[in-house]
Write an enzyme that holds these catalytic residues in place. Structure first.
Site, PDB file in Angstrom:
ATOM      1  N   ASP A  52       0.836  -1.201   0.000  1.00 16.92           N
ATOM      2  CA  ASP A  52       0.000   0.000   0.000  1.00 16.92           C
ATOM      3  C   ASP A  52       0.872   1.252   0.000  1.00 16.92           C
ATOM      4  O   ASP A  52       0.630   2.206  -0.754  1.00 16.92           O
ATOM      5  CB  ASP A  52      -0.917  -0.021   1.223  1.00 16.92           C
ATOM      6  CG  ASP A  52      -1.725   1.259   1.373  1.00 16.92           C
ATOM      7  OD1 ASP A  52      -2.536   1.557   0.484  1.00 16.92           O
ATOM      8  OD2 ASP A  52      -1.528   1.963   2.379  1.00 16.92           O
ATOM      9  N   GLU A 124      -2.196  -5.234  -3.507  1.00 18.90           N
ATOM     10  CA  GLU A 124      -1.228  -4.498  -2.696  1.00 18.90           C
ATOM     11  C   GLU A 124      -0.182  -5.430  -2.108  1.00 18.90           C
ATOM     12  O   GLU A 124       1.011  -5.081  -2.052  1.00 18.90           O
ATOM     13  CB  GLU A 124      -1.955  -3.738  -1.588  1.00 18.90           C
ATOM     14  CG  GLU A 124      -2.819  -2.596  -2.116  1.00 18.90           C
ATOM     15  CD  GLU A 124      -3.557  -1.856  -1.044  1.00 18.90           C
ATOM     16  OE1 GLU A 124      -3.965  -0.702  -1.292  1.00 18.90           O
ATOM     17  OE2 GLU A 124      -3.736  -2.420   0.065  1.00 18.90           O
TER      18      GLU A 124
END
Length: 237
Positions: A52, A124
C-alpha cells in the site's frame, strides 16, 4: 512450496519471483491460516501494508512528475487509481483469483463486497512482495504496466469524480434537472440490511442501485444512471 506452480501467474504479472514464498504469502488470506494451522507461511496482511505504501508513493511521484495540476486534482486522481474497486478490477484482469488461498467459506462467497477487498488487498500484497523480491524498480515496473496504465481512461471518463456528483452535474447541465433518490426496498435483518434505491429525473426512474447503506445504494444507482444515460464521458465528447 513446490506444490504451487506460479509460472502462468508470473507471466500475467510480468514478473518472475526469485523467492516464490513471497508470492505464496501475498496470495494467502487470513482465513486460510485459520483453517490450516500448519501452513508454513504467514497471511498477506504485512505485505499488503508494505505494498500500500509503495503503491501510493510511486503513483504520487508519477503524478507529481507528469502533471502540474493543483494538489486537489492529483489527490483525486490518485484515489481513483488506488481505490479498492480499481484494484479489484485489475486483479480480475490478471486472472489471479484462482490462485488465492482462502477458507472454504470465503472461497464460496464470490460476489460479495468482501471479495472485492480481498482482491484489492492481494494486489497491494503482490506489490509488497515484488518490492521485497526485486526492489523499487521491479515494483515500479508492475505499477506502471498494470495500474498507471489506467490513468488515461480514468481522466477521460472523469472516474475521479464520485458518481452522485457527476450524475447531478451532468443532469443539471444537459437537462436543467436535479436528480432525486428514493428507497424502493429494504431487505434483511437490522444488522445486515440491503437497500434498493432508485435515481429519478423528475418522474423518470433512470436506474436502480443496491447497497448495505442508503448512501452506498445511491452511489450504485448514480453509477448505473451514468451508464444508462451514456454520461460517463464528458457531455458533447
Amino acid at each position: 512450496m513446490e506444490r504451487f506452480d506460479y509460472s502462468e501467474l508470473e507471466k500475467q504479472l510480468g514478473y518472475t519471483f526469485k523467492d516464490q514464498s513471497l508470492l505464496t504469502q501475498a496470495l494467502t488470506h487470513r482465513s486460510y491460516i485459520n483453517e490450516h494451522a500448519d501452513f508454513p507461511y504467514p497471511h498477506n496482511e504485512r505485505l499488503e501494508f508494505l505494498g500500500d505504501a509503495v503503491l501510493e508513493l510511486i503513483v504520487t511521484e508519477y503524478l507529481y512528475s507528469h502533471y502540474e495540476n493543483p494538489e486537489g486534482d492529483l489527490t483525486n486522481w490518485r484515489a481513483a487509481l488506488v481505490n479498492a474497486k480499481t484494484l479489484a478490477g485489475i486483479a480480475n484482469q490478471l486472472h489471479f483469483e484462482e490462485y488465492l488461498l482462502m477458507s472454504r467459506g470465503e472461497a464460496k462467497d464470490a460476489n460479495s463486497k468482501a471479495r472485492m477487498y480481498i482482491l484489492a488487498n492481494a494486489i497491494e500484497a503482490i506489490i509488497g512482495a515484488i518490492y521485497m523480491d526485486g526492489g523499487n524498480d521491479a515494483a515500479k515496473g508492475f505499477i506502471d504496466r498494470h495500474i498507471l496504465s489506467h490513468l488515461d481512461f480514468i481522466l477521460k471518463n472523469e472516474l475521479y469524480i464520485d458518481p452522485k456528483s457527476k450524475f447531478q452535474e451532468t443532469a443539471q447541465e444537459l437537462l436543467g434537472i436535479t436528480p432525486s433518490y428514493k428507497v424502493l426496498e429494504e431487505t434483511g435483518p437490522d444488522h445486515a440490511k440491503e437497500f434498493t434505491v432508485g435515481v429519478f429525473l423528475e418522474k423518470e426512474l433512470v436506474a436502480v442501485g443496491k447497497g448495505t447503506s442508503k448512501q452506498e445504494a445511491q452511489i450504485s444507482a448514480a453509477e448505473a444512471g451514468l451508464e444508462e444515460k451514456g454520461w460517463r464521458t464528458k457531455p458533447g465528447k
